[in-house]
Design an enzyme around this catalytic site. Structure first.
Site, PDB file in Angstrom:
ATOM      1  N   ASN A  67      52.474  34.616  52.624  1.00  0.00           N
ATOM      2  CA  ASN A  67      52.924  35.907  52.115  1.00  0.00           C
ATOM      3  C   ASN A  67      53.970  35.638  51.031  1.00  0.00           C
ATOM      4  O   ASN A  67      55.009  35.027  51.302  1.00  0.00           O
ATOM      5  CB  ASN A  67      53.543  36.711  53.263  1.00  0.00           C
ATOM      6  CG  ASN A  67      53.873  38.132  52.847  1.00  0.00           C
ATOM      7  OD1 ASN A  67      54.097  38.421  51.671  1.00  0.00           O
ATOM      8  ND2 ASN A  67      53.895  39.023  53.812  1.00  0.00           N
ATOM      9  N   VAL A  68      53.715  36.099  49.815  1.00  0.00           N
ATOM     10  CA  VAL A  68      54.642  35.788  48.715  1.00  0.00           C
ATOM     11  C   VAL A  68      55.970  36.522  48.853  1.00  0.00           C
ATOM     12  O   VAL A  68      56.901  36.259  48.092  1.00  0.00           O
ATOM     13  CB  VAL A  68      54.029  36.086  47.318  1.00  0.00           C
ATOM     14  CG1 VAL A  68      52.796  35.247  47.068  1.00  0.00           C
ATOM     15  CG2 VAL A  68      53.754  37.576  47.142  1.00  0.00           C
ATOM     16  N   ASN A  94      50.439  36.828  39.995  1.00  0.00           N
ATOM     17  CA  ASN A  94      49.536  37.979  40.091  1.00  0.00           C
ATOM     18  C   ASN A  94      49.822  38.883  41.295  1.00  0.00           C
ATOM     19  O   ASN A  94      49.615  40.091  41.214  1.00  0.00           O
ATOM     20  CB  ASN A  94      48.093  37.471  40.161  1.00  0.00           C
ATOM     21  CG  ASN A  94      47.136  38.530  40.666  1.00  0.00           C
ATOM     22  OD1 ASN A  94      46.766  39.449  39.938  1.00  0.00           O
ATOM     23  ND2 ASN A  94      46.753  38.436  41.945  1.00  0.00           N
ATOM     24  N   SER A 147      51.301  45.779  34.593  1.00  0.00           N
ATOM     25  CA  SER A 147      50.470  46.982  34.748  1.00  0.00           C
ATOM     26  C   SER A 147      50.764  47.914  33.588  1.00  0.00           C
ATOM     27  O   SER A 147      51.861  47.869  33.007  1.00  0.00           O
ATOM     28  CB  SER A 147      50.834  47.690  36.059  1.00  0.00           C
ATOM     29  OG  SER A 147      50.280  48.993  36.090  1.00  0.00           O
ATOM     30  N   TYR A 160      57.744  50.521  41.682  1.00  0.00           N
ATOM     31  CA  TYR A 160      56.680  49.610  41.216  1.00  0.00           C
ATOM     32  C   TYR A 160      56.691  49.536  39.684  1.00  0.00           C
ATOM     33  O   TYR A 160      56.697  48.450  39.098  1.00  0.00           O
ATOM     34  CB  TYR A 160      55.337  50.130  41.719  1.00  0.00           C
ATOM     35  CG  TYR A 160      54.108  49.461  41.168  1.00  0.00           C
ATOM     36  CD1 TYR A 160      53.688  48.222  41.658  1.00  0.00           C
ATOM     37  CD2 TYR A 160      53.329  50.083  40.188  1.00  0.00           C
ATOM     38  CE1 TYR A 160      52.526  47.618  41.167  1.00  0.00           C
ATOM     39  CE2 TYR A 160      52.176  49.501  39.699  1.00  0.00           C
ATOM     40  CZ  TYR A 160      51.777  48.258  40.196  1.00  0.00           C
ATOM     41  OH  TYR A 160      50.634  47.670  39.714  1.00  0.00           O
ATOM     42  N   LYS A 164      57.411  46.337  37.176  1.00  0.00           N
ATOM     43  CA  LYS A 164      56.493  45.862  36.135  1.00  0.00           C
ATOM     44  C   LYS A 164      57.183  45.890  34.765  1.00  0.00           C
ATOM     45  O   LYS A 164      56.967  44.991  33.939  1.00  0.00           O
ATOM     46  CB  LYS A 164      55.222  46.712  36.120  1.00  0.00           C
ATOM     47  CG  LYS A 164      54.380  46.604  37.401  1.00  0.00           C
ATOM     48  CD  LYS A 164      53.904  45.189  37.684  1.00  0.00           C
ATOM     49  CE  LYS A 164      52.842  45.143  38.772  1.00  0.00           C
ATOM     50  NZ  LYS A 164      52.405  43.778  39.102  1.00  0.00           N
TER      51      LYS A 164
HETATM   52  N1  LIG Z   1      43.775  46.887  40.450  1.00  0.00           N
HETATM   53  C1  LIG Z   1      44.398  47.650  39.568  1.00  0.00           C
HETATM   54  O1  LIG Z   1      43.933  48.760  39.238  1.00  0.00           O
HETATM   55  C2  LIG Z   1      45.682  47.173  38.930  1.00  0.00           C
HETATM   56  C3  LIG Z   1      46.183  47.901  37.851  1.00  0.00           C
HETATM   57  C4  LIG Z   1      47.357  47.479  37.252  1.00  0.00           C
HETATM   58  C5  LIG Z   1      48.022  46.354  37.721  1.00  0.00           C
HETATM   59  N2  LIG Z   1      47.509  45.675  38.794  1.00  0.00           N
HETATM   60  C6  LIG Z   1      48.259  44.494  39.259  1.00  0.00           C
HETATM   61  O2  LIG Z   1      47.371  43.413  39.352  1.00  0.00           O
HETATM   62  C7  LIG Z   1      47.769  42.536  40.398  1.00  0.00           C
HETATM   63  C8  LIG Z   1      46.594  42.311  41.325  1.00  0.00           C
HETATM   64  O3  LIG Z   1      46.124  43.555  41.749  1.00  0.00           O
HETATM   65  P1  LIG Z   1      44.798  43.697  42.634  1.00  0.00           P
HETATM   66  O4  LIG Z   1      44.406  45.137  42.562  1.00  0.00           O
HETATM   67  O5  LIG Z   1      43.849  42.639  42.261  1.00  0.00           O
HETATM   68  O6  LIG Z   1      45.403  43.387  44.082  1.00  0.00           O
HETATM   69  P2  LIG Z   1      44.757  43.575  45.552  1.00  0.00           P
HETATM   70  O7  LIG Z   1      45.564  44.610  46.260  1.00  0.00           O
HETATM   71  O8  LIG Z   1      43.303  43.784  45.443  1.00  0.00           O
HETATM   72  O9  LIG Z   1      45.119  42.176  46.202  1.00  0.00           O
HETATM   73  C9  LIG Z   1      44.742  40.966  45.589  1.00  0.00           C
HETATM   74  C10 LIG Z   1      45.002  39.852  46.544  1.00  0.00           C
HETATM   75  O10 LIG Z   1      46.408  39.701  46.787  1.00  0.00           O
HETATM   76  C11 LIG Z   1      46.600  39.412  48.155  1.00  0.00           C
HETATM   77  N3  LIG Z   1      47.955  39.803  48.564  1.00  0.00           N
HETATM   78  C12 LIG Z   1      48.411  41.064  48.752  1.00  0.00           C
HETATM   79  N4  LIG Z   1      49.697  41.027  49.165  1.00  0.00           N
HETATM   80  C13 LIG Z   1      50.039  39.710  49.223  1.00  0.00           C
HETATM   81  C14 LIG Z   1      51.218  39.032  49.600  1.00  0.00           C
HETATM   82  N5  LIG Z   1      52.296  39.710  50.004  1.00  0.00           N
HETATM   83  N6  LIG Z   1      51.228  37.684  49.560  1.00  0.00           N
HETATM   84  C15 LIG Z   1      50.127  36.984  49.169  1.00  0.00           C
HETATM   85  N7  LIG Z   1      48.979  37.583  48.820  1.00  0.00           N
HETATM   86  C16 LIG Z   1      48.935  38.930  48.831  1.00  0.00           C
HETATM   87  C17 LIG Z   1      45.521  40.215  48.857  1.00  0.00           C
HETATM   88  O11 LIG Z   1      45.223  39.686  50.136  1.00  0.00           O
HETATM   89  C18 LIG Z   1      44.348  40.101  47.909  1.00  0.00           C
HETATM   90  O12 LIG Z   1      43.498  39.038  48.235  1.00  0.00           O
HETATM   91  C19 LIG Z   1      48.964  43.209  41.051  1.00  0.00           C
HETATM   92  O13 LIG Z   1      50.160  42.661  40.558  1.00  0.00           O
HETATM   93  C20 LIG Z   1      48.849  44.658  40.638  1.00  0.00           C
HETATM   94  O14 LIG Z   1      50.102  45.317  40.590  1.00  0.00           O
HETATM   95  C21 LIG Z   1      46.360  46.055  39.404  1.00  0.00           C
END
Ligand SMILES: NC(=O)c1ccc[n+]([C@@H]2O[C@H](COP(=O)([O-])OP(=O)(O)OC[C@H]3O[C@@H](n4cnc5c(N)ncnc54)[C@H](O)[C@@H]3O)[C@@H](O)[C@H]2O)c1
Length: 286
Positions: A67-68, A94, A147, A160, A164
């Site tokens: 867990n990060v 990420n 984001s 959040y 960002k």
């Molecule tokens: N998906 C979107 O629409 C979107 C839009 C803008 C920004 N983002 C950003 O992109 C990044 C990835 O988003 P996503 O939608 O792919 O994420 P997600 O929620 O689908 O998770 C991606 C992975 O991260 C892992 N994860 C979650 N919490 C964790 C933790 N505490 N420690 C270690 N691993 C953890 C999850 O198990 C998963 O495998 C994030 O920083 C998010 O803020 C996403």
């Protein structure tokens, strides 16, 4: 320019949140270009699944379940990568995310959690990995996944979007601090992207091909709001991040690249007028 300038053969990358979504896609794109990859994810099966896919591409993988939000674990992941591969060239910050809730409904423990996940994890991983890059003497590349919400107001996402925005500006400052070591640091800023998080898939391994399709209403809303007319795909972040890590981006640092189908450029304009033309709501005239 040579096609080989895109190659990352022999380089070693760490991807946080690399077991699913945007992180998974970045991990696989880096492996496609030749990098060995440490996958840090809170879900062990996801680490193993992506590690197997990295290895299927002929690269080495280190699955690191963690867990990060636990800074000690983030440091351990960096150390384990150095121990296993002998070098660190690429860091992808990420891991992140949030549940939408108005600011006045948050308690201190809620905003601390959002800050730990989205901002502290990025600071910790960067602080731990960069000395190894400097020691290696070959430079390095860092990509932070921000984001679109880091560049605009975001009701229900106050803390959040603040994290960002902080990432966006910390990236600019660190680009200057790291430049003398040939370490480049950049940010990508996605808008709505199809991932486990946005599809509500919170457990188990990830296979995007098994996710339920969007409803007609969801597709229509995407078509109107996003200039590209659809949600983003995780690979579309993966390719841009991989480019930023490659020699093709050797003069790119301290910058932010929206990967959003034009959402940031549209800045409120929607396809919602007569004849499907662009309007600024609530007006119905172009
Ligand atoms: N998906 C979107 O629409 C979107 C839009 C803008 C920004 N983002 C950003 O992109 C990044 C990835 O988003 P996503 O939608 O792919 O994420 P997600 O929620 O689908 O998770 C991606 C992975 O991260 C892992 N994860 C979650 N919490 C964790 C933790 N505490 N420690 C270690 N691993 C953890 C999850 O198990 C998963 O495998 C994030 O920083 C998010 O803020 C996403």
């Amino acid at each position: 320019m040579k096609a080989s300038d895109l190659e990352l053969t022999g380089q070693v990358a760490i991807v946080t949140g690399g077991g699913g979504g945007i992180g998974r896609a970045i991990a696989l794109c880096l492996a496609d270009l030749g990098a060995d990859v440490t996958i840090v994810d809170v879900i062990p099966e996801r680490c193993d699944e992506v590690a197997a896919q990295v290895e299927a591409r002929g690269r080495q993988a280190l699955p690191f379940p963690a867990n990060v939000m636990d800074s000690d674990k983030v440091r351990e992941a960096v150390t384990a990568t150095k121990d296993r591969f002998g070098r660190i060239d690429i860091l992808i910050n990420n891991a992140g995310g949030v549940t939408r809730r108005p600011f006045l409904q948050l308690q201190e423990k809620n905003w601390r959690r959002v800050i730990d996940l989205n901002l502290i994890s990025m600071l910790t991983a960067t602080h731990e990995a960069v000395p190894h890059m400097i020691e290696g003497g070959r430079g390095g590349a860092i990509v932070n996944v921000s984001s679109i919400e880091g560049s605009r107001a975001a009701p229900g996402y106050s803390v959040y979007s603040g994290c960002k925005a902080a990432i966006n500006n910390i990236t600019r400052t660190l680009a200057l601090e790291f430049a003398e070591h040939q370490i480049r640091i950049n940010t990508i800023a996605p808008d709505y992207t199809v991932t486990p998080g946005t599809k509500g898939v919170f457990t188990g391994p990830v296979d995007p091909s098994l996710w339920p399709p969007f409803t007609e209403l969801e597709l229509e809303s995407q078509r109107r709001r996003i200039p590209a007319g659809r949600a983003g795909l995780e690979e579309e972040c993966g390719t841009v991040a991989a480019f930023l890590c490659s020699k093709l981006a050797s003069y790119v640092t301290g910058t932010l690249i929206p990967v959003d189908g034009g959402s940031w450029a549209s800045s409120g304009w929607m396809r919602d007028g007569p004849d499907d033309d662009w309007i600024l709501p609530p007006s119905t005239k172009a």
